[in-house]
Design an enzyme around this catalytic site. Structure first.
Site, PDB file in Angstrom:
ATOM      1  N   GLU A   1       0.826  -1.198   0.000  1.00  0.00           N
ATOM      2  CA  GLU A   1       0.000   0.000   0.000  1.00  0.00           C
ATOM      3  C   GLU A   1       0.867   1.256   0.000  1.00  0.00           C
ATOM      4  O   GLU A   1       1.936   1.289   0.615  1.00  0.00           O
ATOM      5  CB  GLU A   1      -0.927  -0.014   1.219  1.00  0.00           C
ATOM      6  CG  GLU A   1      -1.940  -1.147   1.107  1.00  0.00           C
ATOM      7  CD  GLU A   1      -2.924  -1.220   2.261  1.00  0.00           C
ATOM      8  OE1 GLU A   1      -4.015  -1.788   2.039  1.00  0.00           O
ATOM      9  OE2 GLU A   1      -2.637  -0.747   3.359  1.00  0.00           O
TER      10      GLU A   1
ATOM     11  N   CYS B   1       3.346   8.440   1.554  1.00  0.00           N
ATOM     12  CA  CYS B   1       3.850   7.464   2.512  1.00  0.00           C
ATOM     13  C   CYS B   1       4.146   6.180   1.746  1.00  0.00           C
ATOM     14  O   CYS B   1       3.242   5.524   1.228  1.00  0.00           O
ATOM     15  CB  CYS B   1       2.789   7.261   3.601  1.00  0.00           C
ATOM     16  SG  CYS B   1       3.282   6.107   4.868  1.00  0.00           S
TER      17      CYS B   1
ATOM     18  N   CYS C   1       6.409  -7.066   7.109  1.00  0.00           N
ATOM     19  CA  CYS C   1       7.587  -6.642   7.882  1.00  0.00           C
ATOM     20  C   CYS C   1       8.029  -7.831   8.721  1.00  0.00           C
ATOM     21  O   CYS C   1       7.190  -8.533   9.288  1.00  0.00           O
ATOM     22  CB  CYS C   1       7.230  -5.460   8.784  1.00  0.00           C
ATOM     23  SG  CYS C   1       8.656  -4.770   9.661  1.00  0.00           S
TER      24      CYS C   1
ATOM     25  N   CYS D   1       6.420  -5.572  15.946  1.00  0.00           N
ATOM     26  CA  CYS D   1       5.954  -4.598  16.939  1.00  0.00           C
ATOM     27  C   CYS D   1       4.494  -4.931  17.258  1.00  0.00           C
ATOM     28  O   CYS D   1       3.688  -5.130  16.342  1.00  0.00           O
ATOM     29  CB  CYS D   1       6.089  -3.189  16.385  1.00  0.00           C
ATOM     30  SG  CYS D   1       7.786  -2.812  15.877  1.00  0.00           S
TER      31      CYS D   1
ATOM     32  N   CYS E   1       1.401  -2.877  15.751  1.00  0.00           N
ATOM     33  CA  CYS E   1       1.417  -2.561  14.317  1.00  0.00           C
ATOM     34  C   CYS E   1       0.779  -3.670  13.493  1.00  0.00           C
ATOM     35  O   CYS E   1       1.156  -4.834  13.613  1.00  0.00           O
ATOM     36  CB  CYS E   1       2.861  -2.339  13.850  1.00  0.00           C
ATOM     37  SG  CYS E   1       3.008  -2.100  12.077  1.00  0.00           S
TER      38      CYS E   1
ATOM     39  N   GLY F   1       6.799  -2.098   6.185  1.00  0.00           N
ATOM     40  CA  GLY F   1       8.180  -2.568   6.167  1.00  0.00           C
ATOM     41  C   GLY F   1       9.149  -1.700   6.951  1.00  0.00           C
ATOM     42  O   GLY F   1       8.859  -0.570   7.311  1.00  0.00           O
ATOM     43  N   GLU F   2      10.318  -2.289   7.234  1.00  0.00           N
ATOM     44  CA  GLU F   2      11.393  -1.578   7.918  1.00  0.00           C
ATOM     45  C   GLU F   2      12.432  -1.200   6.852  1.00  0.00           C
ATOM     46  O   GLU F   2      13.158  -2.061   6.346  1.00  0.00           O
ATOM     47  CB  GLU F   2      12.000  -2.497   8.994  1.00  0.00           C
ATOM     48  CG  GLU F   2      13.307  -2.011   9.593  1.00  0.00           C
ATOM     49  CD  GLU F   2      13.312  -0.539  10.032  1.00  0.00           C
ATOM     50  OE1 GLU F   2      12.443  -0.152  10.830  1.00  0.00           O
ATOM     51  OE2 GLU F   2      14.174   0.217   9.547  1.00  0.00           O
TER      52      GLU F   2
ATOM     53  N   SER G   1      11.785   6.489   8.283  1.00  0.00           N
ATOM     54  CA  SER G   1      11.418   6.102   9.643  1.00  0.00           C
ATOM     55  C   SER G   1      11.941   4.699   9.938  1.00  0.00           C
ATOM     56  O   SER G   1      11.727   3.770   9.164  1.00  0.00           O
ATOM     57  CB  SER G   1       9.898   6.120   9.801  1.00  0.00           C
ATOM     58  OG  SER G   1       9.529   5.636  11.071  1.00  0.00           O
TER      59      SER G   1
ATOM     60  N   SER H   1      11.267   5.357  15.689  1.00  0.00           N
ATOM     61  CA  SER H   1      10.085   4.882  16.409  1.00  0.00           C
ATOM     62  C   SER H   1      10.502   4.464  17.812  1.00  0.00           C
ATOM     63  O   SER H   1      10.935   3.337  18.029  1.00  0.00           O
ATOM     64  CB  SER H   1       9.468   3.703  15.665  1.00  0.00           C
ATOM     65  OG  SER H   1       9.013   4.128  14.407  1.00  0.00           O
ATOM     66  N   LEU H   2      10.368   5.380  18.767  1.00  0.00           N
ATOM     67  CA  LEU H   2      10.846   5.103  20.119  1.00  0.00           C
ATOM     68  C   LEU H   2       9.776   4.381  20.945  1.00  0.00           C
ATOM     69  O   LEU H   2       9.990   3.261  21.403  1.00  0.00           O
ATOM     70  CB  LEU H   2      11.285   6.414  20.782  1.00  0.00           C
ATOM     71  CG  LEU H   2      12.068   6.259  22.079  1.00  0.00           C
ATOM     72  CD1 LEU H   2      13.355   5.470  21.873  1.00  0.00           C
ATOM     73  CD2 LEU H   2      12.394   7.626  22.691  1.00  0.00           C
ATOM     74  N   HIS H   3       8.671   5.035  21.183  1.00  0.00           N
ATOM     75  CA  HIS H   3       7.464   4.426  21.774  1.00  0.00           C
ATOM     76  C   HIS H   3       7.556   4.001  23.234  1.00  0.00           C
ATOM     77  O   HIS H   3       6.548   3.635  23.840  1.00  0.00           O
ATOM     78  CB  HIS H   3       6.964   3.213  20.964  1.00  0.00           C
ATOM     79  CG  HIS H   3       6.747   3.483  19.517  1.00  0.00           C
ATOM     80  ND1 HIS H   3       6.149   4.627  19.050  1.00  0.00           N
ATOM     81  CD2 HIS H   3       7.060   2.754  18.402  1.00  0.00           C
ATOM     82  CE1 HIS H   3       6.093   4.586  17.719  1.00  0.00           C
ATOM     83  NE2 HIS H   3       6.638   3.474  17.311  1.00  0.00           N
TER      84      HIS H   3
ATOM     85  N   ASN I   1      -3.621   3.890  16.277  1.00  0.00           N
ATOM     86  CA  ASN I   1      -4.666   3.582  15.311  1.00  0.00           C
ATOM     87  C   ASN I   1      -5.059   2.129  15.448  1.00  0.00           C
ATOM     88  O   ASN I   1      -4.265   1.238  15.159  1.00  0.00           O
ATOM     89  CB  ASN I   1      -4.171   3.862  13.886  1.00  0.00           C
ATOM     90  CG  ASN I   1      -4.067   5.340  13.612  1.00  0.00           C
ATOM     91  OD1 ASN I   1      -5.015   6.087  13.842  1.00  0.00           O
ATOM     92  ND2 ASN I   1      -2.906   5.782  13.161  1.00  0.00           N
TER      93      ASN I   1
ATOM     94  N   CYS J   1      -1.327   5.504  10.017  1.00  0.00           N
ATOM     95  CA  CYS J   1      -0.074   4.905  10.495  1.00  0.00           C
ATOM     96  C   CYS J   1      -0.299   3.552  11.135  1.00  0.00           C
ATOM     97  O   CYS J   1      -1.105   3.422  12.055  1.00  0.00           O
ATOM     98  CB  CYS J   1       0.514   5.799  11.582  1.00  0.00           C
ATOM     99  SG  CYS J   1       1.846   6.786  10.991  1.00  0.00           S
TER     100      CYS J   1
HETATM  101  N1  SAH Z   1       9.101   0.237  10.117  1.00  0.00           N
HETATM  102  C1  SAH Z   1       9.318   1.624  10.277  1.00  0.00           C
HETATM  103  C2  SAH Z   1       8.446   2.483   9.364  1.00  0.00           C
HETATM  104  C3  SAH Z   1       6.989   2.089   9.167  1.00  0.00           C
HETATM  105  S1  SAH Z   1       5.904   2.330  10.531  1.00  0.00           S
HETATM  106  C4  SAH Z   1       9.135   2.036  11.723  1.00  0.00           C
HETATM  107  O1  SAH Z   1       8.666   1.225  12.495  1.00  0.00           O
HETATM  108  O2  SAH Z   1       9.529   3.149  12.066  1.00  0.00           O
HETATM  109  C5  SAH Z   1       5.629   4.088  10.615  1.00  0.00           C
HETATM  110  C6  SAH Z   1       5.229   4.554  12.023  1.00  0.00           C
HETATM  111  O3  SAH Z   1       3.911   4.093  12.383  1.00  0.00           O
HETATM  112  C7  SAH Z   1       6.153   4.026  13.097  1.00  0.00           C
HETATM  113  O4  SAH Z   1       6.468   5.031  14.026  1.00  0.00           O
HETATM  114  C8  SAH Z   1       5.288   2.972  13.755  1.00  0.00           C
HETATM  115  O5  SAH Z   1       5.751   2.689  15.034  1.00  0.00           O
HETATM  116  C9  SAH Z   1       3.939   3.619  13.714  1.00  0.00           C
HETATM  117  N2  SAH Z   1       2.822   2.700  13.954  1.00  0.00           N
HETATM  118  C10 SAH Z   1       2.772   1.379  13.698  1.00  0.00           C
HETATM  119  N3  SAH Z   1       1.564   0.864  14.051  1.00  0.00           N
HETATM  120  C11 SAH Z   1       0.820   1.894  14.518  1.00  0.00           C
HETATM  121  C12 SAH Z   1      -0.518   2.011  15.002  1.00  0.00           C
HETATM  122  N4  SAH Z   1      -1.342   0.967  15.008  1.00  0.00           N
HETATM  123  N5  SAH Z   1      -0.937   3.225  15.410  1.00  0.00           N
HETATM  124  C13 SAH Z   1      -0.109   4.312  15.336  1.00  0.00           C
HETATM  125  N6  SAH Z   1       1.149   4.257  14.871  1.00  0.00           N
HETATM  126  C14 SAH Z   1       1.624   3.061  14.462  1.00  0.00           C
HETATM  127 FE1  SF4 Z   2       7.669  -3.248  11.124  1.00  0.00          FE
HETATM  128 FE2  SF4 Z   2       7.615  -0.624  11.673  1.00  0.00          FE
HETATM  129 FE3  SF4 Z   2       5.395  -2.140  11.958  1.00  0.00          FE
HETATM  130 FE4  SF4 Z   2       7.450  -2.438  13.647  1.00  0.00          FE
HETATM  131  S1  SF4 Z   2       6.168  -0.591  13.381  1.00  0.00           S
HETATM  132  S2  SF4 Z   2       6.286  -4.100  12.658  1.00  0.00           S
HETATM  133  S3  SF4 Z   2       9.191  -2.129  12.281  1.00  0.00           S
HETATM  134  S4  SF4 Z   2       6.454  -1.687  10.039  1.00  0.00           S
END
Ligand code: SAH
Ligand code: SF4
Length: 370
Positions: A91, A104, A111, A115, A118, A170-171, A202, A224-226, A301, A344
């Site tokens: 997508e 985006c 991936c 996480c 995600c 993807g990463e 990212s 992506s710290l979180h 989300n 996201c």
């Molecule tokens: N893999 C990379 C880039 C893709 S994700 C990464 O993890 O950084 C892009 C952003 O969306 C990242 O910050 C990820 O942590 C965030 N993200 C993933 N799932 C999400 C969700 N369900 N709600 C909000 N943000 C999310």
């Molecule tokens: Fe992969 Fe980024 Fe999703 Fe983590 S947040 S599973 S690294 S796409």
């Protein structure tokens, strides 16, 4: 099937033209037609001799991936599901804002990282995208938005596609070579001409490749710290077990090209009762000390079966106030395209999702503005 020239690098095109017995300047002309003008048919390359155009058409093609679905959100966000030659799908999302338009882009099908918040991370089928498949996402968007030819270098702010974020599926640093090759094509000022300053990559924290990304590509970095403790981050972003917070922040401190004018974005997804307390806000501020940083708070989300809820508005506000009071910009990212699952972390190819849920209605492919 003919060889596809879309997505080829300058060197690749030069080699093809040499192999076809054409003069070296032909490769430059082709580059201009493919990436600056965006033509999809050799017949339209009007400054090339007819005979040569025919020869090209016999050997090569200028093909975009198939668009399996195009959706338009109530808020103007568009999402395309693209299908590649092997049937795999990714997508790509376009987010219009008043002063910019951001695409985006995905770097992998699915991936390999998992996480827990995600949706992409739950997709089992995974492969790297080729450089051509990454570049093609930008070309498809420019087709649909009607924005050929590419803007002259440095201009184009009134356009719908001004910025790129590698925040799709993807990463990107787990597919570094192809991402780098693709971005070099995208940044070329005689082609798609999107400046490195308008591109943000990212990463979930692939520490060993961060410096190289800054040196070779010079794009903006988002991390992506979180979470502010390794214990929690180990669960939310399992890659943390390999590259813990201290190492990740060290790599950020030395990220080439970062400065107060070009800050690193720290993404922080707001998960109710998990990572959203004021104490965690204060710890975040402490951790970021000395790093040219801005913080992006992302309301979680939700997706079907997700094990989290989004923080309350009050919790997000309190968290943002703490970070802001410490001198960091801390905007809360407005979720865009939620109604078409384009926000996201919601991206997951429809072919996989459709097995369990009904996909949102598919609209006709968006037309370029008149
Ligand atoms: N893999 C990379 C880039 C893709 S994700 C990464 O993890 O950084 C892009 C952003 O969306 C990242 O910050 C990820 O942590 C965030 N993200 C993933 N799932 C999400 C969700 N369900 N709600 C909000 N943000 C999310
Ligand atoms: Fe992969 Fe980024 Fe999703 Fe983590 S947040 S599973 S690294 S796409």
């Amino acid at each position: 099937m003919h060889r596809n020239l879309v997505g080829m690098s300058r060197a690749g095109l030069a080699e093809e033209m040499a192999a076809a017995g054409a003069a070296p300047f032909r490769a430059r002309q082709l580059w201009h037609w493919i990436y600056h003008r965006g033509v999809g048919d050799f017949a339209d390359m009007t400054n090339l001799a007819k005979g040569f155009r025919q020869e090209l058409a016999e050997r090569y093609e200028l093909r975009r991936p198939a668009i399996s679905a195009a959706q338009l959100s109530a808020d103007g966000t568009r999402k395309w599901l693209l299908r590649f030659d092997d049937g795999q799908e990714v997508e790509t999302v376009h987010i219009p804002e008043s002063d910019r338009g951001t695409l985006c882009v995905s770097s992998q099908v699915g991936c390999t990282l998992t996480c827990t918040f995600c949706h992409t991370g739950t997709q089992r089928l995974v492969r790297n995208l080729s450089a051509a498949e990454i570049v093609a996402q930008v070309m498809v968007a420019r087709d649909a938005l009607g924005e050929w030819p590419s803007p002259p270098n440095g201009a184009g702010d009134d356009r719908q596609l001004t910025n790129i974020v590698l925040m799709g599926m993807g990463e990107p640093l787990y597919n570094y070579d192809n991402v780098a090759a693709a971005l070099k094509i995208v940044m070329d000022p005689e082609g798609l001409a999107i400046s490195r300053r308008k591109i943000t990559l990212s990463t979930s924290g692939v520490v060993p490749l961060m410096a190289r990304c800054g040196e070779e590509l010079g794009v903006n970095l988002a991390v992506s710290l979180h979470a502010v403790t390794d214990e929690l981050r180990n669960t939310l972003v399992p890659l943390n077990r390999k590259y813990p917070i201290a190492e990740l922040l060290e790599a950020c401190r030395s990220y080439p090209g970062s400065s107060n004018a070009r800050r690193i974005t720290f993404e922080y997804v707001m998960l109710k009762g998990v990572n959203d307390s004021p104490a965690e806000g204060r710890e975040l501020v402490r951790l970021l000390k000395g790093i040219p940083a801005k913080v992006n708070l992302i309301p979680f989300n939700p997706w079907p079966g997700a094990p989290y809820e989004c923080s309350t508005d009050e919790a997000i506000k309190a968290f943002s106030d703490i970070v802001f009071a410490a001198g960091y910009s801390a905007p809360v990212r407005t979720p865009r395209g939620r109604d078409i699952s384009a926000a996201c972390g919601q991206l997951k190819s429809m072919s996989v999702r459709a097995r369990r849920t009904t996909p949102a209605p598919v609209l006709a492919q968006p037309q370029p503005p008149a």
